[in-house]
Design a protein around this motif. Structure first.
Motif, PDB file in Angstrom:
ATOM      1  N   UNK A   1      80.833  44.049  33.448  1.00 31.83           N
ATOM      2  CA  UNK A   1      82.252  44.399  33.336  1.00 31.83           C
ATOM      3  C   UNK A   1      83.122  43.476  34.178  1.00 31.83           C
ATOM      4  N   UNK A   2      82.524  42.812  35.165  1.00 29.14           N
ATOM      5  CA  UNK A   2      83.275  41.899  36.034  1.00 29.14           C
ATOM      6  C   UNK A   2      83.388  40.496  35.447  1.00 29.14           C
ATOM      7  N   UNK A   3      82.825  40.275  34.251  1.00 36.53           N
ATOM      8  CA  UNK A   3      82.913  38.962  33.611  1.00 36.53           C
ATOM      9  C   UNK A   3      84.368  38.627  33.301  1.00 36.53           C
ATOM     10  N   UNK A   4      84.726  37.358  33.508  1.00 35.56           N
ATOM     11  CA  UNK A   4      86.103  36.913  33.272  1.00 35.56           C
ATOM     12  C   UNK A   4      86.347  36.486  31.832  1.00 35.56           C
ATOM     13  N   UNK A   5      85.382  36.688  30.961  1.00 34.63           N
ATOM     14  CA  UNK A   5      85.541  36.391  29.544  1.00 34.63           C
ATOM     15  C   UNK A   5      86.701  37.214  28.980  1.00 34.63           C
ATOM     16  N   UNK A   6      87.640  36.544  28.288  1.00 31.36           N
ATOM     17  CA  UNK A   6      88.833  37.245  27.798  1.00 31.36           C
ATOM     18  C   UNK A   6      88.509  38.275  26.721  1.00 31.36           C
ATOM     19  N   UNK A   7      87.329  38.131  26.087  1.00 29.63           N
ATOM     20  CA  UNK A   7      86.936  39.110  25.069  1.00 29.63           C
ATOM     21  C   UNK A   7      86.218  40.316  25.675  1.00 29.63           C
ATOM     22  N   UNK A   8      86.034  40.286  26.985  1.00 27.69           N
ATOM     23  CA  UNK A   8      85.329  41.380  27.659  1.00 27.69           C
ATOM     24  C   UNK A   8      86.329  42.503  27.944  1.00 27.69           C
ATOM     25  N   UNK A   9      86.484  43.403  26.999  1.00 25.58           N
ATOM     26  CA  UNK A   9      87.462  44.485  27.122  1.00 25.58           C
ATOM     27  C   UNK A   9      86.797  45.842  26.901  1.00 25.58           C
ATOM     28  N   UNK A  10      87.344  46.830  27.574  1.00 29.14           N
ATOM     29  CA  UNK A  10      86.812  48.196  27.469  1.00 29.14           C
ATOM     30  C   UNK A  10      87.983  49.152  27.259  1.00 29.14           C
ATOM     31  N   UNK A  11      87.890  49.950  26.224  1.00 33.17           N
ATOM     32  CA  UNK A  11      88.894  50.991  26.015  1.00 33.17           C
ATOM     33  C   UNK A  11      88.616  52.125  26.996  1.00 33.17           C
ATOM     34  N   UNK A  12      89.600  52.421  27.855  1.00 36.69           N
ATOM     35  CA  UNK A  12      89.384  53.381  28.935  1.00 36.69           C
ATOM     36  C   UNK A  12      90.472  54.452  28.945  1.00 36.69           C
ATOM     37  N   UNK A  13      90.166  55.530  29.647  1.00 37.66           N
ATOM     38  CA  UNK A  13      91.114  56.621  29.792  1.00 37.66           C
ATOM     39  C   UNK A  13      91.113  57.079  31.246  1.00 37.66           C
ATOM     40  N   UNK A  14      92.289  57.325  31.783  1.00 40.90           N
ATOM     41  CA  UNK A  14      92.432  57.821  33.149  1.00 40.90           C
ATOM     42  C   UNK A  14      92.369  59.346  33.107  1.00 40.90           C
ATOM     43  N   UNK A  15      91.471  59.915  33.895  1.00 39.95           N
ATOM     44  CA  UNK A  15      91.284  61.360  33.910  1.00 39.95           C
ATOM     45  C   UNK A  15      92.422  62.002  34.692  1.00 39.95           C
ATOM     46  N   UNK A  16      93.310  62.681  33.980  1.00 45.11           N
ATOM     47  CA  UNK A  16      94.470  63.335  34.585  1.00 45.11           C
ATOM     48  C   UNK A  16      94.812  64.562  33.760  1.00 45.11           C
ATOM     49  N   UNK A  17      95.871  65.282  34.186  1.00 49.14           N
ATOM     50  CA  UNK A  17      96.295  66.459  33.410  1.00 49.14           C
ATOM     51  C   UNK A  17      96.627  66.050  31.983  1.00 49.14           C
ATOM     52  N   UNK A  18      97.300  64.916  31.855  1.00 52.79           N
ATOM     53  CA  UNK A  18      97.550  64.326  30.545  1.00 52.79           C
ATOM     54  C   UNK A  18      96.829  62.993  30.503  1.00 52.79           C
ATOM     55  N   UNK A  19      95.779  62.840  29.695  1.00 53.00           N
ATOM     56  CA  UNK A  19      95.008  61.593  29.686  1.00 53.00           C
ATOM     57  C   UNK A  19      95.893  60.384  29.388  1.00 53.00           C
TER      58      UNK A  19
END
Length: 291
Positions: free
Chosen positions: A174-192
């Motif tokens: 995940x620390x790779x600097x490749x521009x295609x290295x992307x991850x769809x993420x969500x922040x855990x909160x009351x409203x995601x």
């Protein structure tokens, strides 16, 4: 008369010195036997120690046993309370699983974004020149490994399979600097709050979570998970926690710096996860072309 008393005192002093010297010499002499007074004293002391030692040991042991029993009781009560909480939690989890199964049966839904099958693997190589980029594993296609499968440790997500041969595979961290290295993420909160992991800040030692709406209320120490919407990673894989938030260079969105939960420097045994719900690869290619 005074002269007589003076001489008498002098005589007594001399006699005392002579007796003292004699006693010292007698005590320093390497005797093989002891006198009966010494024997009497030693026997008396030894008998006293024998008589009082055993009861004293019993008394001390009794109080020690009472103390151990009290501590054992307290520990037992603590374990019982923890066991009760564990049983309550287990009952809640079982109820949620049953409820989820019923809902899936009603909807006719067989797959889930969070379901996956783990494949155990061991790190066999790591290039010092590309320390933040890739690692090599001892599992390949014959073990069911395919490209784009997520790779995790017990602490969290570390990357995805970049290349897979018959018996080994290469992981893009995940620390790779490749521009295609992307991850769809969500922040855990009351409203995601959703965003994309794009890039790695080496100075901060943190992943860069971008495209966060400007109006989103996010703060430090909030947990970041995979959303499962990127078509590669299952949902709810732990990525890390937010350590800093700032506006992007244009001031239109926010950037959150995420410290990875997994230790990317110390990688030994990992798990390759095979996602149950397969993404539409054509959709991913079209999305990539648009971007």
């Amino acid at each position: 008369m005074p002269q007589f008393f003076l001489n008498k005192r002098l005589i007594i002093l001399l006699v005392s010195i002579i007796i003292l010297v004699a006693l010292i010499g007698f005590s320093l002499n390497g005797r093989k036997t002891v006198t009966w007074p010494e024997q009497f004293v030693k026997d008396t002391v030894g008998l006293g120690q024998t008589v009082f030692h055993q009861p004293a040991q019993y008394v001390a042991g009794f109080f020690q046993s009472v103390s151990d029993l009290k501590r054992t009781y307290e520990e037992n009560e603590l374990l019982k309370s923890k066991l009760d909480r564990y049983m309550q939690l287990e009952a809640k989890v079982k109820a949620l699983e049953d409820e989820n199964k019923k809902l899936n049966d009603i909807l006719g839904k067989q797959d889930s974004l969070r379901k996956y099958e783990p494949i155990q693997a061991t790190v066999i190589a790591r290039n010092p020149d590309r320390w933040h980029e890739v690692i090599a594993l001892d599992r390949g296609k014959v073990h069911g490994v395919e490209e784009d499968m997520a790779v995790i440790t017990a602490q969290g997500l570390i990357g995805k399979i970049k290349h897979a041969s018959q018996f080994t595979s290469t992981v893009q961290l995940v620390s790779s600097l490749d521009r295609t290295n992307r991850i769809s993420a969500v922040i855990q909160a009351d409203t995601p709050v959703f965003g994309l992991i794009e890039g790695y800040d080496e100075k901060k030692g943190a992943l860069m979570l971008k495209r966060i709406p400007n109006e989103a209320k996010i703060k430090e120490k909030q947990l970041v998970l995979s959303s499962g919407l990127g078509g590669v990673f299952p949902s709810e894989l732990i990525i890390g926690e937010i350590i800093e938030v700032e506006p992007d260079e244009y001031g239109l969105t926010q950037i959150a710096y995420v410290k990875p939960s997994a230790n990317l420097y110390d990688l030994d045994h990992v798990m390759i996860v095979k996602r149950s719900m397969i993404a539409d690869k054509n959709f991913d290619k079209e999305e990539e072309e648009e971007k």
